[in-house]
Scaffold this motif. Structure first.
Motif, short mmCIF file in Angstrom:
data_model
loop_
_atom_site.label_atom_id
_atom_site.label_comp_id
_atom_site.label_asym_id
_atom_site.label_seq_id
_atom_site.Cartn_x
_atom_site.Cartn_y
_atom_site.Cartn_z
N ILE A 127 -61.25 35.46 -17.52
CA ILE A 127 -62.02 35.05 -18.70
C ILE A 127 -61.22 35.31 -19.97
O ILE A 127 -61.15 34.46 -20.86
CB ILE A 127 -63.40 35.74 -18.73
N ASP A 128 -60.61 36.51 -20.07
CA ASP A 128 -59.80 36.82 -21.25
C ASP A 128 -58.67 35.81 -21.43
O ASP A 128 -58.42 35.34 -22.54
CB ASP A 128 -59.21 38.22 -21.14
N ALA A 129 -57.97 35.49 -20.34
CA ALA A 129 -56.86 34.54 -20.43
C ALA A 129 -57.35 33.15 -20.80
O ALA A 129 -56.75 32.48 -21.66
CB ALA A 129 -56.10 34.51 -19.10
N LEU A 130 -58.43 32.71 -20.17
CA LEU A 130 -58.97 31.38 -20.49
C LEU A 130 -59.45 31.30 -21.93
O LEU A 130 -59.26 30.29 -22.60
CB LEU A 130 -60.14 31.05 -19.56
N ALA A 131 -60.10 32.37 -22.38
CA ALA A 131 -60.63 32.38 -23.74
C ALA A 131 -59.52 32.21 -24.76
O ALA A 131 -59.70 31.54 -25.78
CB ALA A 131 -61.41 33.67 -24.00
N GLY A 132 -58.37 32.80 -24.46
CA GLY A 132 -57.27 32.70 -25.41
C GLY A 132 -57.46 33.60 -26.62
O GLY A 132 -56.52 34.11 -27.18
N HIS A 133 -58.69 33.77 -27.00
CA HIS A 133 -59.08 34.62 -28.13
C HIS A 133 -60.19 35.55 -27.62
O HIS A 133 -61.36 35.38 -27.99
CB HIS A 133 -59.61 33.78 -29.29
N PRO A 134 -59.86 36.52 -26.76
CA PRO A 134 -60.91 37.33 -26.14
C PRO A 134 -61.75 38.14 -27.12
O PRO A 134 -62.85 38.56 -26.78
CB PRO A 134 -60.15 38.25 -25.18
N GLU A 135 -61.24 38.28 -28.36
CA GLU A 135 -62.02 39.01 -29.37
C GLU A 135 -63.14 38.14 -29.95
O GLU A 135 -64.06 38.66 -30.57
CB GLU A 135 -61.09 39.54 -30.47
N ARG A 136 -63.07 36.84 -29.75
CA ARG A 136 -64.10 35.92 -30.27
C ARG A 136 -65.17 35.71 -29.20
O ARG A 136 -64.89 35.21 -28.11
CB ARG A 136 -63.49 34.58 -30.63
N ALA A 137 -66.38 36.02 -29.56
CA ALA A 137 -67.49 35.86 -28.62
C ALA A 137 -67.60 34.40 -28.16
O ALA A 137 -67.81 34.14 -26.97
CB ALA A 137 -68.80 36.32 -29.24
N SER A 138 -67.44 33.46 -29.06
CA SER A 138 -67.59 32.05 -28.69
C SER A 138 -66.55 31.63 -27.65
O SER A 138 -66.85 30.87 -26.73
CB SER A 138 -67.48 31.15 -29.92
N ALA A 139 -65.33 32.14 -27.77
CA ALA A 139 -64.27 31.80 -26.81
C ALA A 139 -64.57 32.41 -25.44
O ALA A 139 -64.38 31.76 -24.41
CB ALA A 139 -62.92 32.28 -27.33
#
Length: 181
Positions: A127-139
């Motif tokens: 999930i962190d890798a897919l999000a690309g921006h793991p600090e952003r809840a929306s990502a």
């Protein structure tokens, strides 16, 4: 004799996969599997310590590929990690769509079992890798929904050729994810 034991082992696995597909993991008992094979519950227990052991063996090839994907993701950062995660997960989901379909709706409960606890940690890193921006809840929400959605629906498309399904899923993932800066 060894061949007959191996054949019975495989027959039990196949019967379990069919039962899990129809009534789910929770809804299937060892007795149900034994009845489908035409043997006793004791015969099933001769081959497998319990129902979790059957599931573990059924899912072992998919889990090995997931672990290898986790290692590949760890070797990358940023946009490369996101691309590796997206392509790797889609490839896994397409390749193992029948196995994943066996567990539809039961992933959260199954991840609580000791044999599958490491899958939860891999899922978080995915999930962190897919999000690309793991600090952003929306990502993170987008990445989570993509993983869950692909996992929950991929088995619905068993008649779609692999490359067509892969292409459609990757297009969906690319549209949904925020690019990494």
């Amino acid at each position: 004799m060894a061949r007959a034991v191996a054949e019975k082992h495989d027959e039990i696995l196949a019967a379990a996969a069919r039962r899990f597909a129809v009534t789910g993991y929770r809804g299937t008992s060892l007795q149900d599997i034994a009845r489908e094979v035409g043997c006793s519950k004791a015969a099933v227990l001769y081959h497998f310590a319990n129902k979790e052991a059957i599931l573990t063996e059924l899912m072992a090839p998919a889990i090995e590929v997931l672990q290898a994907l986790d290692e590949r993701i760890a070797a990358h950062a940023g946009a490369d990690a996101q691309r590796v995660a997206a392509e790797g997960f889609v490839d896994l989901a397409v390749r193992f769509r029948r196995e994943i379909a066996l567990l539809r709706g039961e992933f959260p409960e199954l991840l609580q079992q000791p044999a599958f606890a490491h899958i939860q940690r891999i899922s978080e890193r995915l999930i962190d890798a897919l999000a690309g921006h793991p600090e952003r809840a929306s990502a993170r929400i987008t990445a989570f929904v993509l993983l869950a959605g692909i996992s929950e629906t991929c088995g619905e498309f068993v008649d779609v050729p692999d490359e067509e399904l892969r292409s459609a899923l990757l297009a969906l993932v690319r549209r949904a994810l925020e690019p990494v800066d």
